[in-house]
Design a protein around this motif. Structure first.
Motif, PDB file in Angstrom:
ATOM      1  N   PRO A 104       0.824  -1.213   0.000  1.00  0.00           N
ATOM      2  CA  PRO A 104       0.000   0.000   0.000  1.00  0.00           C
ATOM      3  C   PRO A 104       0.857   1.261   0.000  1.00  0.00           C
ATOM      4  CG  PRO A 104       0.088  -0.906   2.212  1.00  0.00           C
ATOM      5  CD  PRO A 104       0.832  -1.876   1.325  1.00  0.00           C
ATOM      6  N   ARG A 105       0.325   2.317  -0.637  1.00  0.00           N
ATOM      7  CA  ARG A 105       1.113   3.547  -0.774  1.00  0.00           C
ATOM      8  C   ARG A 105       0.226   4.788  -0.685  1.00  0.00           C
ATOM      9  NH1 ARG A 105       2.360   2.276  -7.180  1.00  0.00           N
ATOM     10  NH2 ARG A 105       0.176   2.149  -7.788  1.00  0.00           N
ATOM     11  N   MET A 106      -1.025   4.565  -0.277  1.00  0.00           N
ATOM     12  CA  MET A 106      -1.951   5.685  -0.097  1.00  0.00           C
ATOM     13  C   MET A 106      -2.751   5.403   1.169  1.00  0.00           C
ATOM     14  SD  MET A 106      -4.585   6.850  -2.991  1.00  0.00           S
ATOM     15  CE  MET A 106      -5.847   8.057  -2.757  1.00  0.00           C
ATOM     16  N   PHE A 107      -2.765   6.350   2.095  1.00  0.00           N
ATOM     17  CA  PHE A 107      -3.390   6.136   3.406  1.00  0.00           C
ATOM     18  C   PHE A 107      -4.310   7.306   3.730  1.00  0.00           C
ATOM     19  CE2 PHE A 107       0.836   4.417   3.023  1.00  0.00           C
ATOM     20  CZ  PHE A 107       0.669   3.092   3.385  1.00  0.00           C
ATOM     21  N   ARG A 108      -5.433   6.950   4.410  1.00  0.00           N
ATOM     22  CA  ARG A 108      -6.432   7.963   4.702  1.00  0.00           C
ATOM     23  C   ARG A 108      -6.567   8.106   6.213  1.00  0.00           C
ATOM     24  NH1 ARG A 108     -10.768   5.727   1.240  1.00  0.00           N
ATOM     25  NH2 ARG A 108     -10.564   4.107   2.790  1.00  0.00           N
ATOM     26  N   SER A 109      -6.526   9.325   6.706  1.00  0.00           N
ATOM     27  CA  SER A 109      -6.796   9.541   8.132  1.00  0.00           C
ATOM     28  C   SER A 109      -8.037  10.410   8.272  1.00  0.00           C
ATOM     29  CB  SER A 109      -5.605  10.225   8.814  1.00  0.00           C
ATOM     30  OG  SER A 109      -5.996  10.618  10.113  1.00  0.00           O
ATOM     31  N   SER A 110      -9.166   9.768   8.620  1.00  0.00           N
ATOM     32  CA  SER A 110     -10.412  10.528   8.767  1.00  0.00           C
ATOM     33  C   SER A 110     -10.303  11.467   9.957  1.00  0.00           C
ATOM     34  CB  SER A 110     -11.595   9.593   8.963  1.00  0.00           C
ATOM     35  OG  SER A 110     -11.691   8.748   7.848  1.00  0.00           O
ATOM     36  N   HIS A 112      -7.788  13.204  10.853  1.00  0.00           N
ATOM     37  CA  HIS A 112      -7.102  14.446  10.464  1.00  0.00           C
ATOM     38  C   HIS A 112      -7.676  15.068   9.198  1.00  0.00           C
ATOM     39  CE1 HIS A 112      -4.015  12.167  12.777  1.00  0.00           C
ATOM     40  NE2 HIS A 112      -3.672  13.352  13.215  1.00  0.00           N
ATOM     41  N   ASN A 113      -8.642  14.407   8.562  1.00  0.00           N
ATOM     42  CA  ASN A 113      -9.073  14.808   7.211  1.00  0.00           C
ATOM     43  C   ASN A 113      -7.860  14.953   6.296  1.00  0.00           C
ATOM     44  OD1 ASN A 113     -11.923  14.943   7.005  1.00  0.00           O
ATOM     45  ND2 ASN A 113     -11.876  16.676   8.414  1.00  0.00           N
ATOM     46  N   ALA A 114      -7.027  13.938   6.309  1.00  0.00           N
ATOM     47  CA  ALA A 114      -5.752  14.019   5.584  1.00  0.00           C
ATOM     48  C   ALA A 114      -5.440  12.707   4.875  1.00  0.00           C
ATOM     49  CB  ALA A 114      -4.638  14.347   6.573  1.00  0.00           C
ATOM     50  N   LEU A 115      -4.613  12.814   3.848  1.00  0.00           N
ATOM     51  CA  LEU A 115      -4.109  11.632   3.146  1.00  0.00           C
ATOM     52  C   LEU A 115      -2.590  11.644   3.233  1.00  0.00           C
ATOM     53  CD1 LEU A 115      -6.104  11.996  -0.217  1.00  0.00           C
ATOM     54  CD2 LEU A 115      -6.672  10.462   1.672  1.00  0.00           C
ATOM     55  N   ILE A 116      -2.022  10.447   3.274  1.00  0.00           N
ATOM     56  CA  ILE A 116      -0.573  10.347   3.078  1.00  0.00           C
ATOM     57  C   ILE A 116      -0.387   9.466   1.864  1.00  0.00           C
ATOM     58  CG2 ILE A 116       1.597   9.422   3.976  1.00  0.00           C
ATOM     59  CD1 ILE A 116       0.634  10.128   6.775  1.00  0.00           C
ATOM     60  N   ASN A 117       0.446   9.928   0.911  1.00  0.00           N
ATOM     61  CA  ASN A 117       0.697   9.065  -0.247  1.00  0.00           C
ATOM     62  C   ASN A 117       2.178   9.012  -0.555  1.00  0.00           C
ATOM     63  OD1 ASN A 117       1.441  10.200  -3.160  1.00  0.00           O
ATOM     64  ND2 ASN A 117       0.422  11.844  -2.022  1.00  0.00           N
TER      65      ASN A 117
END
Ligand SMILES: Cc1cc2nc3c(=O)[nH]c(=O)nc-3n(C[C@H](O)[C@H](O)[C@H](O)COP(=O)(O)O)c2cc1C
Length: 355
Positions: A104-110, A112-117
């Motif tokens: 995996p290389r895309m992550f969602r943090s609800s 923080h309303n943020a994504l890490i890719n």
């Protein structure tokens, strides 16, 4: 529509791997927008009011664009148009085709309303992309191409890599964005240094004709570095700047936030606005800025515009709020202009700077 998305679609997507959910959303939009009827339906549901503006020598039905990375392969262009975006940035595209980093290389943090890719420029390469663009129906809104560097190309030869992509795809787009700010290609950000950046801009300009060339910068730079990039790009005749790409900084040390990659969404918002303001002040508001980073509603977009952005873009808030966020932002901007007695968006650009 927005409520339905929050209550039904979002919890469902939250159970899915982020990249799979993203892939399904793109395919869904491509299929829905394939027919005239489908596009009409999207327009009825989503299309915002007109908030016309001009920048970079181009005309826009509204100032809100789709940020780079969402539709890397330009698969759903007429769909984005039907949803109501004022412009689209496709890519990043590199000279050579590449798979990107392992999943995996895309992550969602609800939370923080943020994504890490850490996608790492997974893309079909500029040859396939130009063949694809040649066959596609071109949207009637401005189309920009985000251009990156292939992983296998050395930093010394980077300028040739960027130039090749612009040469191949140039015919089919209205503007180019030189991306030297993705944190996911090793050492790419080093290309923001003056001599390297200058070499890339000059090589790209050989093929860009009279179409605007912009540079996209990282938020993780010292003010002095930002000013220096601006001076270099502006001095060489670039049409403007895109501020900003994702950040390597983190709001806290929660487990998800320890994933490597670029952070986007809400935690990026204030730094991105700071960078926009810095650039607008440094250029006396005379050099176009596309503001991007953490915009999720019309207040956020207004803040970017009044601090100096002529146009704005979103990525993460589409993931968290769905396509209704487009209408919410654009109609909200329209209301703000009217309530302040302004007759055009251009009048709002930079007003927080006392212009
Ligand atoms: C999954 C993902 C892929 C991205 N790919 C690119 C890219 O290829 N080129 C680029 O310049 N920016 C890319 N971005 C950065 C976005 O264009 C944008 O600058 C950033 O997400 C901040 O906007 P946001 O807070 O609205 O998401 C990507 C962002 C995400 C989340």
């Amino acid at each position: 529509m927005g409520l339905g998305y929050s209550l039904i679609v979002r919890p469902f997507l939250a159970l899915m791997d982020s990249e799979k959910a993203h892939r399904r959303a793109i395919i869904g939009l491509r299929i829905t927008s394939f027919t005239v009827l489908g596009r009409m339906m999207l327009r009825i549901l989503y299309r915002p009011r007109k908030v016309e503006t001009s920048a970079l020598g181009l005309n826009f039905s509204n100032p809100l664009g789709l940020a780079a990375g969402m539709d890397k392969k330009a698969e759903a262009m007429v769909g984005w148009e039907a949803l109501g975006f004022g412009f689209i940035e496709v890519g990043g595209i590199t000279e050579h085709e590449q798979d990107g980093n392992p999943k995996p290389r895309m992550f969602r943090s609800s939370k923080h309303n943020a994504l890490i890719n850490r996608m790492g420029f997974n893309n079909p390469g500029s040859e396939k992309m130009s063949n694809h663009l040649a066959k596609c129906k071109k949207p009637s809104i401005p189309l920009m191409l985000n251009v990156g560097k292939s992983k296998i190309t050395s930093l010394e030869d980077a300028h040739l890599d960027y130039a090749k992509t612009v040469e191949r795809c140039g015919l089919y787009v209205d503007a180019f964005v030189i991306n030297v700010s993705s944190p996911n290609t090793p050492n790419l950000r080093e290309l923001q240094k003056d001599e390297d950046l200058a070499r890339i801009i000059e090589a790209v300009q050989v093929h860009s004709g009279d179409k605007p060339v912009l540079v996209k910068i990282a938020p993780d730079l010292e003010d002095i570095q930002i000013k220096s990039i601006v001076d270099t790009a502006r001095g060489l005749g670039c049409a403007g700047i895109v501020a900003t790409n994702t950040t390597t900084s983190r709001p806290d040390d929660s487990p998800l936030m320890s994933e490597t990659g670029g952070l986007s969404g809400k935690p990026l918002k204030s730094r991105s606005t700071e960078v926009i303001r810095l650039i607008a002040d440094h250029t006396d508001g005379e050099w176009p800025i596309i503001g991007v980073g953490g915009i999720a509603n019309s207040d956020d977009a207004w803040e970017k515009i009044t601090n100096g952005a002529s146009l704005v873009q979103i990525y993460s808030s589409m993931v968290f709020n769905g396509a209704s966020v487009i209408k919410e932002i654009v109609n909200g901007l329209d209301r703000k202009l009217k309530s302040k007695g302004l007759t055009s968006l251009e009048q709002a650009v930079g007003i927080a700077r006392g212009e």
